[in-house]
Enzyme design. Structure first.
Site, mmCIF file in Angstrom:
data_model
loop_
_atom_site.group_PDB
_atom_site.id
_atom_site.type_symbol
_atom_site.label_atom_id
_atom_site.label_comp_id
_atom_site.label_asym_id
_atom_site.label_seq_id
_atom_site.Cartn_x
_atom_site.Cartn_y
_atom_site.Cartn_z
ATOM 1 N N GLN A 335 -3.506 12.484 -13.828
ATOM 2 C CA GLN A 335 -4.182 13.686 -14.319
ATOM 3 C C GLN A 335 -3.458 14.278 -15.532
ATOM 4 O OE1 GLN A 335 -6.984 14.279 -12.948
ATOM 5 N NE2 GLN A 335 -7.587 16.204 -13.912
ATOM 6 N N GLU A 362 1.934 -1.436 7.034
ATOM 7 C CA GLU A 362 3.024 -0.989 7.909
ATOM 8 C C GLU A 362 2.541 0.173 8.806
ATOM 9 O OE1 GLU A 362 5.418 -3.014 6.531
ATOM 10 O OE2 GLU A 362 7.245 -2.566 7.638
#
Lengths: 383, 259
Positions: A335, A362
């Site tokens: 951004q 994970e």
């Protein structure tokens, strides 16, 4: 390890990462390959065995020391860490957590040097978030075993020499699972072409299928006593691995903050650096705050892991927070870069894609939420 | 073959530097690290020693407070031992007194070859290595970009403005190497662990038989009388391209002698 030695190791890794790997990041992503010179340099440095005990030829870092090292590794493409992540992490730890000493002596010294690359094969097409329902099966064949089934998204499978394969040897559920060390060249074991992924170019994953793969009795992790213990071994490996991945997220967030700050200083709009605009300052401040919080959560989880006081909740808290945190930091980095941040060739665009995986592998964020909540609520969580 | 490498330990250039108000010299009281310029010399020495059987690489350094952090880095790279001269009387040393001390230390290592960087990153005098050669009565070859040895002779490609000279010298000899001539290795983790047990001989001026009046601040013939801020750079010349932009860039580069 004394503080001066650890400092020297961290300084060496920092120089290697920033001077040698960072300049190659874009190439690694574009060509989906880490150059051999980098792999060899990592091997010579000792990066394949930092989490393996000294008795087996590794460096034997504590979880806290490992986190500080991984903060440095996270500063560049996660493909670097992935080269040796399975050796130090989930695959190497299968042996540390569940193997007999003879098995450790046989495999760990070669895993620690990188001579052998080990992969961790748990996830299946229909058993991801809850692998206790896995269906890959191992049945006795004389004094050995025959394995049939399929694994999915197995990191380093295309380059692995040995795979830690979780297979069902007994009834349904977690208690019927055992772990096997299967050589990658075993007849009937097939590694599919590597996956095409959104990000993390250079970190390879692939499907692996097992078609009547014969292994000897020595392949069963933990020997005869290892039957039915695969699940508990896998869960202990994942607790360590979750803190490791959380540290990696913090390392990447550090890089993203540096990229964000550098751009806010250098990029000018309306005759001023964009860092002079308060809404940009707000985003920078949020990312710096996120980074500090992430580092603190990870180091606290590592301390609790080293003490043995919490290897259940804190690893999930760290992984959940740090992976979500780096996602926010990457989003703000893009951004602040504006249109440029959406363009191929910008580091933040690449890291934005790379970071997305951390909330998934994970253990997804949702699985971490379940682990955290069930552990603190206790029996009431199951109604 | 004994290859001695002069190694300077300097304040981390990444950290803000400070001058001591009384002597106007660099404040070296904090942690010191291996001067990056010297990592090339260490690498060169390790490569040369690796080619001649029975060789060893010995580091020589002078630093306050018995500081060994930078030496440990070079030991981790593969040097076998170090000599460190550390003495309070060495504060305020100039280039010549530094050379006197290093020469005395180097002599103890019975060198066949002495390697140094062309200049240090913090002081930049670039004079210490040749002074050492003079004091040790050895020839010196500066600005080496390539060095080979058979154990009795060194052959050096010596960088010049126009290209390089081929220089051959009998040993022992002092050779200064330029930055970037070799790719310094990263210390391995095992090397870092091993470095802590490698011998570092810490010597005082008395150990070297040097008179404190002849070295350090007392013996310095050079004094820092003033330090001034560098002039800030003026704005560059803006050239408007009237169709001859390319030629003007070429002319400018020719003027700088880069093309």
């Amino acid at each position: 390890m004394d503080a001066a030695e650890l400092d020297e190791i961290l300084r060496t890794v920092r120089a290697f990462v920033r001077d040698r790997v960072v300049p190659l990041e874009a190439q690694i992503d574009r060509e989906d390959e880490v150059p051999v010179v980098i792999r060899d340099a990592a091997k010579e440095m000792g990066l394949f065995g930092f989490a393996i005990p000294e008795a087996y030829g590794g460096l034997g870092l504590t979880m806290t020391e490992e986190c500080r090292l991984v903060f440095e590794l996270g500063y560049t493409t996660p493909a670097l860490r992935s080269l040796f992540g399975s050796n130090n992490g989930i695959a190497g730890h299968v042996l540390l957590e569940g193997a007999t000493d003879a098995q450790r002596q046989r495999w760990l010294p070669r895993i620690a040097t990188g001579e052998v690359v080990a992969a961790f094969a748990l996830t299946e097409p229909e058993a991801g978030s809850d692998p206790s329902g896995l269906s890959t099966a191992a049945r006795r064949d004389g004094d050995g075993w025959v394995i049939d089934g399929a694994k999915r998204y197995i990191t380093n499978a295309p380059v692995a020499d040995v795979l830690m394969v979780f297979a069902r040897t007994g009834g349904p559920g977690a208690g019927g699972i055992s772990a096997f060390m299967v050589p990658a060249d075993a007849p009937g074991l097939r590694v599919a072409p590597k996956d095409a992924k959104m990000g993390q170019g250079g970190a390879w994953t692939a499907d692996v299928t097992f078609d009547a793969v014969h292994v000897g009795p020595e392949a069963l992790v933990g020997g005869d006593g290892g039957v039915g213990r695969g699940w508990s071994t896998a869960m202990r490996c994942l607790a360590h691995g979750r803190i490791h991945i959380a540290a990696l997220c913090v390392g990447m967030a550090g890089r993203l903050v540096d990229e964000t700050v550098a751009y806010a200083r250098a990029r000018r709009q309306s005759g001023r650096p964009i860092g002079a605009f308060q809404l940009v300052q707000g985003m920078v401040a949020d990312s710096v705050t996120d980074l500090h919080a992430g580092r603190a959560v990870v180091l606290d989880a590592a301390r609790a892991y080293d003490e043995g006081s919490d290897r259940r909740v804190a690893p999930s808290v760290a992984k959940y927070f740090a992976s979500e945190m780096v996602g926010r930091v990457a989003d703000r980095a893009v951004q602040v870069h504006g249109g440029a941040g959406y363009m191929r060739g910008m580091a933040v665009e690449r890291f934005y894609r790379d970071a997305r995986l951390f909330r998934i592998y994970e253990g997804t964020s949702q699985i971490q939420q379940l682990i955290i909540a069930r552990n603190v609520i206790g029996d009431a969580a199951r109604g | 073959m004994h290859v001695v490498v002069c190694v300077k330990q300097i304040p981390d250039p990444a950290a803000p530097a400070a001058l001591k108000p009384d002597t106007r010299t660099l404040d070296r009281s904090g942690k010191l690290i291996l001067d990056d310029s010297d990592s090339y010399g260490v690498e060169m020495a390790l490569q040369l020693a690796g080619n001649v059987e029975g060789s060893e690489v010995i580091l020589v350094s002078m630093a306050p407070g018995g500081e060994t952090s930078g030496l440990r880095t070079a030991l981790a790279m593969g040097a076998s031992k170090a000599i460190l001269v550390s003495d309070d009387a060495l504060a305020g040393s100039d280039a010549l007194s530094t050379a006197k001390v290093l020469a005395a230390a180097i002599r103890r290592a019975e060198p066949d070859l002495v390697i140094a960087a062309t200049e240090s990153t913090d002081g930049y005098t670039g004079t210490v290595p040749v002074q050492i050669a003079e004091l040790l009565d050895m020839p010196s070859v500066t600005f080496a970009k390539r060095v080979t040895t058979d154990g009795s002779t060194v052959t050096v490609e010596r960088q010049t403005e126009a290209g390089y000279d081929d220089v051959e010298s009998p040993m022992p000899v002092v050779v200064t190497v330029t930055a970037g001539v070799v790719e310094p290795r990263y210390p391995s983790f095992k090397g870092i662990m091993a470095a802590k047990t490698k011998p570092v001989d810490v010597l005082s001026l008395a150990d070297l038989g040097l008179d404190p009046a002849q070295v350090g601040g007392a013996g310095a013939r050079q004094e820092m009388v003033d330090v001034a801020d560098a002039e800030s750079r003026g704005a560059g010349e803006i050239v408007v391209d009237d169709g001859d932009g390319a030629q003007r860039i070429v002319a400018f580069l020719e003027q700088l002698k880069v093309i």
